[in-house]
Motif scaffolding. Structure first.
Motif, mmCIF file in Angstrom:
data_model
loop_
_atom_site.group_PDB
_atom_site.id
_atom_site.type_symbol
_atom_site.label_atom_id
_atom_site.label_comp_id
_atom_site.label_asym_id
_atom_site.label_seq_id
_atom_site.Cartn_x
_atom_site.Cartn_y
_atom_site.Cartn_z
ATOM 1 N N UNK A 88 46.625 -62.536 56.045
ATOM 2 C CA UNK A 88 47.452 -63.743 55.925
ATOM 3 C C UNK A 88 48.802 -63.582 56.609
ATOM 4 N N UNK A 89 49.110 -62.372 57.060
ATOM 5 C CA UNK A 89 50.403 -62.080 57.682
ATOM 6 C C UNK A 89 50.341 -62.238 59.198
ATOM 7 N N UNK A 90 51.507 -62.443 59.778
ATOM 8 C CA UNK A 90 51.618 -62.346 61.231
ATOM 9 C C UNK A 90 51.671 -60.865 61.591
ATOM 10 N N UNK A 91 51.519 -60.561 62.869
ATOM 11 C CA UNK A 91 51.640 -59.167 63.331
ATOM 12 C C UNK A 91 53.012 -58.632 62.957
ATOM 13 N N UNK A 92 54.055 -59.456 63.109
ATOM 14 C CA UNK A 92 55.420 -59.024 62.817
ATOM 15 C C UNK A 92 55.598 -58.724 61.329
ATOM 16 N N UNK A 93 54.987 -59.548 60.473
ATOM 17 C CA UNK A 93 55.076 -59.306 59.034
ATOM 18 C C UNK A 93 54.417 -57.977 58.665
ATOM 19 N N UNK A 94 53.239 -57.713 59.231
ATOM 20 C CA UNK A 94 52.561 -56.442 58.959
ATOM 21 C C UNK A 94 53.378 -55.274 59.489
ATOM 22 N N UNK A 95 53.979 -55.438 60.675
ATOM 23 C CA UNK A 95 54.841 -54.405 61.250
ATOM 24 C C UNK A 95 55.971 -54.056 60.281
ATOM 25 N N UNK A 96 56.640 -55.089 59.748
ATOM 26 C CA UNK A 96 57.771 -54.851 58.838
ATOM 27 C C UNK A 96 57.337 -54.102 57.581
ATOM 28 N N UNK A 97 56.177 -54.460 57.036
ATOM 29 C CA UNK A 97 55.700 -53.780 55.830
ATOM 30 C C UNK A 97 55.340 -52.328 56.122
ATOM 31 N N UNK A 98 54.694 -52.080 57.262
ATOM 32 C CA UNK A 98 54.286 -50.718 57.607
ATOM 33 C C UNK A 98 55.484 -49.820 57.896
ATOM 34 N N UNK A 99 56.402 -50.279 58.769
ATOM 35 C CA UNK A 99 57.524 -49.401 59.137
ATOM 36 C C UNK A 99 58.553 -49.287 58.024
ATOM 37 N N UNK A 100 58.542 -50.224 57.089
ATOM 38 C CA UNK A 100 59.429 -50.118 55.932
ATOM 39 C C UNK A 100 58.864 -49.226 54.847
ATOM 40 N N UNK A 101 57.539 -49.049 54.849
ATOM 41 C CA UNK A 101 56.878 -48.240 53.816
ATOM 42 C C UNK A 101 56.602 -46.815 54.257
ATOM 43 N N UNK A 102 56.121 -46.659 55.474
ATOM 44 C CA UNK A 102 55.710 -45.336 55.950
ATOM 45 C C UNK A 102 56.927 -44.667 56.583
ATOM 46 N N UNK A 103 57.747 -44.106 55.709
ATOM 47 C CA UNK A 103 59.001 -43.488 56.129
ATOM 48 C C UNK A 103 59.170 -42.157 55.407
ATOM 49 N N UNK A 104 59.888 -41.230 55.973
ATOM 50 C CA UNK A 104 60.404 -41.229 57.336
ATOM 51 C C UNK A 104 59.289 -40.903 58.328
ATOM 52 N N UNK A 157 62.580 -41.906 62.015
ATOM 53 C CA UNK A 157 62.741 -43.346 62.168
ATOM 54 C C UNK A 157 62.460 -44.002 60.834
ATOM 55 N N UNK A 158 63.301 -44.957 60.490
ATOM 56 C CA UNK A 158 63.069 -45.799 59.329
ATOM 57 C C UNK A 158 62.702 -47.180 59.881
ATOM 58 N N UNK A 159 63.204 -48.241 59.295
ATOM 59 C CA UNK A 159 62.943 -49.588 59.809
ATOM 60 C C UNK A 159 64.190 -50.108 60.519
ATOM 61 N N UNK A 160 64.004 -51.120 61.364
ATOM 62 C CA UNK A 160 65.137 -51.713 62.086
ATOM 63 C C UNK A 160 65.821 -50.688 62.964
ATOM 64 N N UNK A 161 67.151 -50.655 62.913
ATOM 65 C CA UNK A 161 67.934 -49.689 63.696
ATOM 66 C C UNK A 161 68.306 -48.456 62.886
ATOM 67 N N UNK A 162 67.590 -48.210 61.798
ATOM 68 C CA UNK A 162 67.960 -47.116 60.896
ATOM 69 C C UNK A 162 67.159 -45.848 61.168
ATOM 70 N N UNK A 163 67.881 -44.723 61.072
ATOM 71 C CA UNK A 163 67.321 -43.392 61.238
ATOM 72 C C UNK A 163 67.750 -42.552 60.048
ATOM 73 N N UNK A 164 67.112 -41.398 59.871
ATOM 74 C CA UNK A 164 67.505 -40.491 58.789
ATOM 75 C C UNK A 164 67.463 -39.063 59.295
ATOM 76 N N UNK A 165 68.363 -38.255 58.761
ATOM 77 C CA UNK A 165 68.351 -36.827 59.041
ATOM 78 C C UNK A 165 67.651 -36.088 57.914
#
Length: 197
Positions: free
Chosen positions: A8-24, A178-186
């Motif tokens: 039911x999601x767009x590609x962008x919606x799925x992208x946001x859920x994946x890169x926001x969840x599978x971190x770091x 890499x996290x989501x958006x422009x965010x990174x983590x050490x």
């Protein structure tokens, strides 16, 4: 809990859920050579270990404008590439290589990174990385919209000051993720839990 059907999601919606969840997510800075000899460099966070025997890594490279990116095309044509681990000392330069350049322009030059010869493959690496792995293409799995590339590591290059008794010191490596958006983590808190026997 939310219950979301990815269909039911767009590609962008799925992208946001994946890169926001599978971190770091670890970041591979990949160098390749074009057929014309242009040294290409690009960062990828869809990257991980596949096997240690033989040592293999995976890269998933999404298409751009409906076509394979320069990195994927170069790997499939030459069958070799170099993967570098991105760290706190080189992340700013590596970020510059994400700029959308024409295939005849070198992101490595744009970012001011220093090419160094490889020992086994024809593709140069970059001096600024504390860890680099020369790879040959083991397998390509093509999907609509992306390629999954499996590379076999044929040579490691490890900075001596991060290497101790056969292991890499994670704090001295200072890898970033890499996290989501422009965010990174050490590397943050490191703790130990013993495996059950």
């Amino acid at each position: 809990m939310l219950n979301i059907d990815p269909a039911d999601n767009t590609e962008r919606d799925n992208y946001k859920l994946l890169v926001g969840s599978i971190i770091p997510r670890p970041i591979a800075f990949v160098t390749t050579l074009s057929q014309d000899g242009v040294l290409n460099g690009a960062p990828f966070s869809y990257f991980n270990i596949v096997s240690s025997n033989p040592p293999m890594i995976s890269l998933s490279i999404q298409h751009a404008a409906g076509k394979p990116k320069d990195t994927a095309r170069n790997i499939m044509e030459r069958q070799e590439f170099v993967v570098h681990i991105v760290d706190r000392d080189n992340v700013e330069q590596v970020n510059m290589t994400a700029a959308p350049l024409a295939p005849d322009q070198s992101e490595v030059s744009l970012a001011g990174l220093t090419p160094v010869p490889s020992s086994v493959v024809s593709v140069p690496g970059v001096k600024e990385a504390k860890v680099r792995m020369e790879c040959v293409l083991e397998r390509t799995v093509e999907f609509p919209g992306f390629e999954l590339l499996i590379g076999r590591v044929v040579r490691y290059h490890i900075a001596e000051d991060i290497y101790e008794q056969g292991r890499i010191d994670p704090l001295k490596l200072g890898a970033v993720s890499r996290l989501a958006g422009n965010h990174y983590a050490g590397i943050g808190e490191i703790f130990e839990i013993e495996r059950p026997v």
